[in-house]
Write a protein that holds these residues in place. Structure first.
Motif, PDB file in Angstrom:
ATOM      1  N   THR A   1      27.298  38.050  32.781  1.00  0.00           N
ATOM      2  CA  THR A   1      27.669  38.414  31.412  1.00  0.00           C
ATOM      3  C   THR A   1      28.370  39.765  31.392  1.00  0.00           C
ATOM      4  N   ILE A   2      29.497  39.818  30.709  1.00  0.00           N
ATOM      5  CA  ILE A   2      30.171  41.081  30.428  1.00  0.00           C
ATOM      6  C   ILE A   2      29.900  41.417  28.961  1.00  0.00           C
ATOM      7  N   ILE A   3      29.376  42.597  28.712  1.00  0.00           N
ATOM      8  CA  ILE A   3      29.170  43.034  27.334  1.00  0.00           C
ATOM      9  C   ILE A   3      30.240  44.070  27.005  1.00  0.00           C
ATOM     10  N   LEU A   4      31.007  43.808  25.951  1.00  0.00           N
ATOM     11  CA  LEU A   4      32.068  44.731  25.529  1.00  0.00           C
ATOM     12  C   LEU A   4      31.541  45.592  24.397  1.00  0.00           C
ATOM     13  N   LYS A   5      31.447  46.903  24.621  1.00  0.00           N
ATOM     14  CA  LYS A   5      30.917  47.804  23.605  1.00  0.00           C
ATOM     15  C   LYS A   5      32.017  48.618  22.939  1.00  0.00           C
ATOM     16  N   SER A   6      33.253  48.428  23.329  1.00  0.00           N
ATOM     17  CA  SER A   6      34.308  49.284  22.795  1.00  0.00           C
ATOM     18  C   SER A   6      35.485  48.452  22.335  1.00  0.00           C
ATOM     19  N   THR A   7      36.033  48.804  21.194  1.00  0.00           N
ATOM     20  CA  THR A   7      37.184  48.064  20.675  1.00  0.00           C
ATOM     21  C   THR A   7      38.489  48.502  21.338  1.00  0.00           C
ATOM     22  N   ALA A   8      38.405  49.488  22.218  1.00  0.00           N
ATOM     23  CA  ALA A   8      39.633  50.046  22.795  1.00  0.00           C
ATOM     24  C   ALA A   8      40.280  49.121  23.815  1.00  0.00           C
ATOM     25  N   ALA A   9      39.583  48.050  24.150  1.00  0.00           N
ATOM     26  CA  ALA A   9      40.116  47.127  25.161  1.00  0.00           C
ATOM     27  C   ALA A   9      41.290  46.327  24.623  1.00  0.00           C
ATOM     28  N   ALA A  10      42.076  46.945  23.800  1.00  0.00           N
ATOM     29  CA  ALA A  10      43.103  46.218  23.045  1.00  0.00           C
ATOM     30  C   ALA A  10      44.322  45.881  23.887  1.00  0.00           C
ATOM     31  N   GLY A  11      44.978  44.849  23.496  1.00  0.00           N
ATOM     32  CA  GLY A  11      46.354  44.552  23.851  1.00  0.00           C
ATOM     33  C   GLY A  11      46.739  44.502  25.321  1.00  0.00           C
ATOM     34  N   ALA A  12      45.831  44.719  26.235  1.00  0.00           N
ATOM     35  CA  ALA A  12      46.214  44.619  27.637  1.00  0.00           C
ATOM     36  C   ALA A  12      46.507  43.161  27.960  1.00  0.00           C
ATOM     37  N   GLU A  13      47.320  42.946  28.981  1.00  0.00           N
ATOM     38  CA  GLU A  13      47.588  41.568  29.367  1.00  0.00           C
ATOM     39  C   GLU A  13      46.425  41.070  30.206  1.00  0.00           C
ATOM     40  N   LEU A  14      45.714  40.102  29.657  1.00  0.00           N
ATOM     41  CA  LEU A  14      44.475  39.675  30.266  1.00  0.00           C
ATOM     42  C   LEU A  14      44.589  38.235  30.720  1.00  0.00           C
ATOM     43  N   ASN A  15      44.090  37.970  31.898  1.00  0.00           N
ATOM     44  CA  ASN A  15      44.018  36.598  32.361  1.00  0.00           C
ATOM     45  C   ASN A  15      42.571  36.142  32.246  1.00  0.00           C
ATOM     46  N   LEU A  16      42.317  35.222  31.324  1.00  0.00           N
ATOM     47  CA  LEU A  16      40.939  34.774  31.109  1.00  0.00           C
ATOM     48  C   LEU A  16      40.524  33.647  32.048  1.00  0.00           C
ATOM     49  N   ALA A  17      41.435  33.206  32.925  1.00  0.00           N
ATOM     50  CA  ALA A  17      41.083  32.102  33.814  1.00  0.00           C
ATOM     51  C   ALA A  17      39.803  32.386  34.619  1.00  0.00           C
ATOM     52  N   PRO A  18      39.605  33.616  35.132  1.00  0.00           N
ATOM     53  CA  PRO A  18      38.355  33.865  35.875  1.00  0.00           C
ATOM     54  C   PRO A  18      37.102  33.706  35.009  1.00  0.00           C
ATOM     55  N   VAL A  19      37.232  33.910  33.698  1.00  0.00           N
ATOM     56  CA  VAL A  19      36.087  33.708  32.800  1.00  0.00           C
ATOM     57  C   VAL A  19      35.651  32.245  32.841  1.00  0.00           C
ATOM     58  N   VAL A  20      36.645  31.345  32.895  1.00  0.00           N
ATOM     59  CA  VAL A  20      36.343  29.914  32.940  1.00  0.00           C
ATOM     60  C   VAL A  20      35.843  29.525  34.325  1.00  0.00           C
ATOM     61  N   VAL A  21      36.584  29.914  35.359  1.00  0.00           N
ATOM     62  CA  VAL A  21      36.246  29.491  36.719  1.00  0.00           C
ATOM     63  C   VAL A  21      34.839  29.964  37.098  1.00  0.00           C
ATOM     64  N   ASN A  22      34.522  31.205  36.769  1.00  0.00           N
ATOM     65  CA  ASN A  22      33.207  31.748  37.133  1.00  0.00           C
ATOM     66  C   ASN A  22      32.183  31.623  36.009  1.00  0.00           C
ATOM     67  N   GLU A  23      32.549  30.921  34.959  1.00  0.00           N
ATOM     68  CA  GLU A  23      31.639  30.655  33.824  1.00  0.00           C
ATOM     69  C   GLU A  23      30.967  31.927  33.326  1.00  0.00           C
ATOM     70  N   ILE A  24      31.799  32.930  33.096  1.00  0.00           N
ATOM     71  CA  ILE A  24      31.322  34.218  32.603  1.00  0.00           C
ATOM     72  C   ILE A  24      31.068  34.137  31.099  1.00  0.00           C
ATOM     73  N   THR A  25      30.060  34.848  30.640  1.00  0.00           N
ATOM     74  CA  THR A  25      29.861  35.058  29.205  1.00  0.00           C
ATOM     75  C   THR A  25      30.397  36.441  28.861  1.00  0.00           C
ATOM     76  N   VAL A  26      31.247  36.505  27.852  1.00  0.00           N
ATOM     77  CA  VAL A  26      31.748  37.791  27.364  1.00  0.00           C
ATOM     78  C   VAL A  26      31.163  37.982  25.971  1.00  0.00           C
ATOM     79  N   LEU A  27      30.436  39.058  25.786  1.00  0.00           N
ATOM     80  CA  LEU A  27      29.727  39.266  24.524  1.00  0.00           C
ATOM     81  C   LEU A  27      30.218  40.549  23.872  1.00  0.00           C
TER      82      LEU A  27
END
Lengths: 315, 315
Positions: A235-261
């Motif tokens: 699980t990745i817990i995001l506590k900051s809204t500053a993670a804005a606008g970066a180019e993100l590849n979410l494929a690893p979230v699916v492949v590794n079945e990550i929870t992002v909270l």
């Protein structure tokens, strides 16, 4: 009244219009106000807010709709809901779609002599908590919010990414519940200060993967780093809204079945309890207390990454 | 043997080298193989895989290390773990860092006359499930994986984004467990076919917010759409790796305290049970069955967004 106010840029003003008390609300004289990352974003003009920033405070009620509150030393939950929508009725006014948020959205904040909030948002501060600890209630409540959202097992490993204000609050909250997070950061001196508070710290990103990675970097690449350090099904817990606008590849979230909270504000009660019971003493994190008239210097000090917490003392 | 193989481009080959059976593995004669979105990405060269794609199949064991498997009609779990790491020992070989994945990573797949997998990956198919239903076991197992990861309350609202293969599998799996998801898509004819299978469908994105939004669009903007339709504190489930590289602003995940859950492959048992009990009959989704020699036409048919499922029949 005196205030720091943002409109185009942040200014110290002696002549900010006095606040009118709305029905059901209190006026609080601010004793101490804390500066957090969101305030810095507002003062740089990164958000659309205009007015007085600031949402961390301790103060004393000078006028109230509820007579029992008058004269009380209080802290205040920052989201003011409409009281009528499903979220409010369900006890989640923090997610009311019509909410105002102290110093962030549609409501002047606490970098001022006085501030207003609905009576129901105010919580009396136990006598055992001094002002300079009580002013940490809001950011600590945001840290304790994690426990309201997700269960962390006793054998699960926890990495806190970032040795700033937010990382410190999250690590202290975890520590107060007998978890043993590892804080990873880039500032040797701050890590040493966190170690002195009983936390495990490191400057070099560890090799292994963690069940929980809590992104407290306040930076766009924090999420990418978190993805690299979280275990499959972790699980990745995001506590900051500053993670804005970066180019993100979410494929690893699916492949590794990550929870992002995503995790934002929390109830104040658990934070006040921890402070009253001395399970957390955040005062060693204070790096400066400035009068409002030196507010711009205070903001500069808060921007300095070698500082943890800068406070404003309006009175 | 005959196979579709990718190297620079996808080709039909009559002369693909015969497979050698490794210790602990079986050779299966493929009866039917399904084409899924990942196969299309591989055939466009979007992934680094070289060899025979394909991972959905039903077939018959012709050689096996375990004599009990010989001659059996089987389906096969596609992740082959090392058997020695923590993930494998913990029963999660799907997340083994050294795994091969049938037709996707380091292991030839099922668009061929024969295919190999470790014996332990193979599950006999109950006689009550015909081949053209059994071939859906793998994508259905991926849909059932959701239930292994998260609890969905009986009163919670569920939106399935996308009326393709993946959306259909997910909606059917939910339906088989008595949930009532709403499928939103752009293809009136496909939505009609899904309605005929007992699913709620719509072409116009509904106004309200949903407790669960399951992104089955297979497109980069699916995540953004999901963010717009999920309720505060709701959950977005990502079922597709195609959500790559788009510029994403994760700030709403924090502000609205959204959970984002990546979800990939699942255990086969729940899918086989649902097929055997006729709680799911996916056969109306079949839009064509092609011989291997017409494999490139089959791929084109699978690319056509008005089709659901295209199968290959090697023998």
């Amino acid at each position: 009244m005196q205030a720091l106010a943002f409109d185009q840029r942040l200014e110290y003003r002696r002549d900010y219009p006095d606040l009118a008390r709305r029905r059901g609300e209190s006026i609080v004289r601010v004793s101490l106000a804390g500066i957090c990352g969101t305030d810095l974003e507002i003062s740089r003009g990164y958000m659309t807010f205009r007015g007085i920033p600031g949402h961390e405070f301790v103060g004393r009620v000078v006028e109230a709709s509820n007579p029992e509150l008058r004269g009380k030393r209080v802290v205040g939950e920052i989201n003011a809901g409409c009281g009528r929508c499903d979220a409010c009725i369900g006890g989640l006014s923090r997610h009311c779609p019509n909410r105002t948020v102290l110093g962030i959205l549609g409501r002047d904040g606490t970098f001022a002599e006085f501030s207003t909030l609905p009576d129901e948002n105010l919580l009396p501060v136990p006598d055992s908590i001094p002002d300079d600890a009580a002013v940490f209630t809001e950011p600590l409540a945001a840290a304790f919010e994690i426990f309201e959202q997700i269960h962390i097992g006793r054998n699960q490993s926890i990495l806190v990414l970032g040795d700033g204000r937010l990382g410190a609050m999250v690590a202290l909250a975890l520590n107060s519940r007998s978890y043993e997070p590892l804080v990873v950061g880039h500032h040797a001196e701050k890590l040493e200060r966190l170690s002195a508070l009983g936390l495990n710290t490191t400057e070099t990103a560890p090799d292994g993967k963690f069940d929980f990675v809590i992104d407290c970097t306040g930076k766009g690449d924090g999420f990418r780093d978190a993805l690299a350090m979280v275990a499959p099904r972790g699980t990745i817990i995001l506590k900051s809204t500053a993670a804005a606008g970066a180019e993100l590849n979410l494929a690893p979230v699916v492949v590794n079945e990550i929870t992002v909270l995503g995790s934002r504000c929390g109830r104040f009660a658990p934070a006040l309890e921890a402070l009253a019971a001395k399970r957390i003493d955040p005062r060693p994190l204070i790096d400066g207390i400035f009068p409002l008239s030196d507010g711009l210097d205070a903001i500069s000090a808060a921007e300095n990454p070698s500082n943890f917490k800068i406070l404003l003392k309006p009175a």
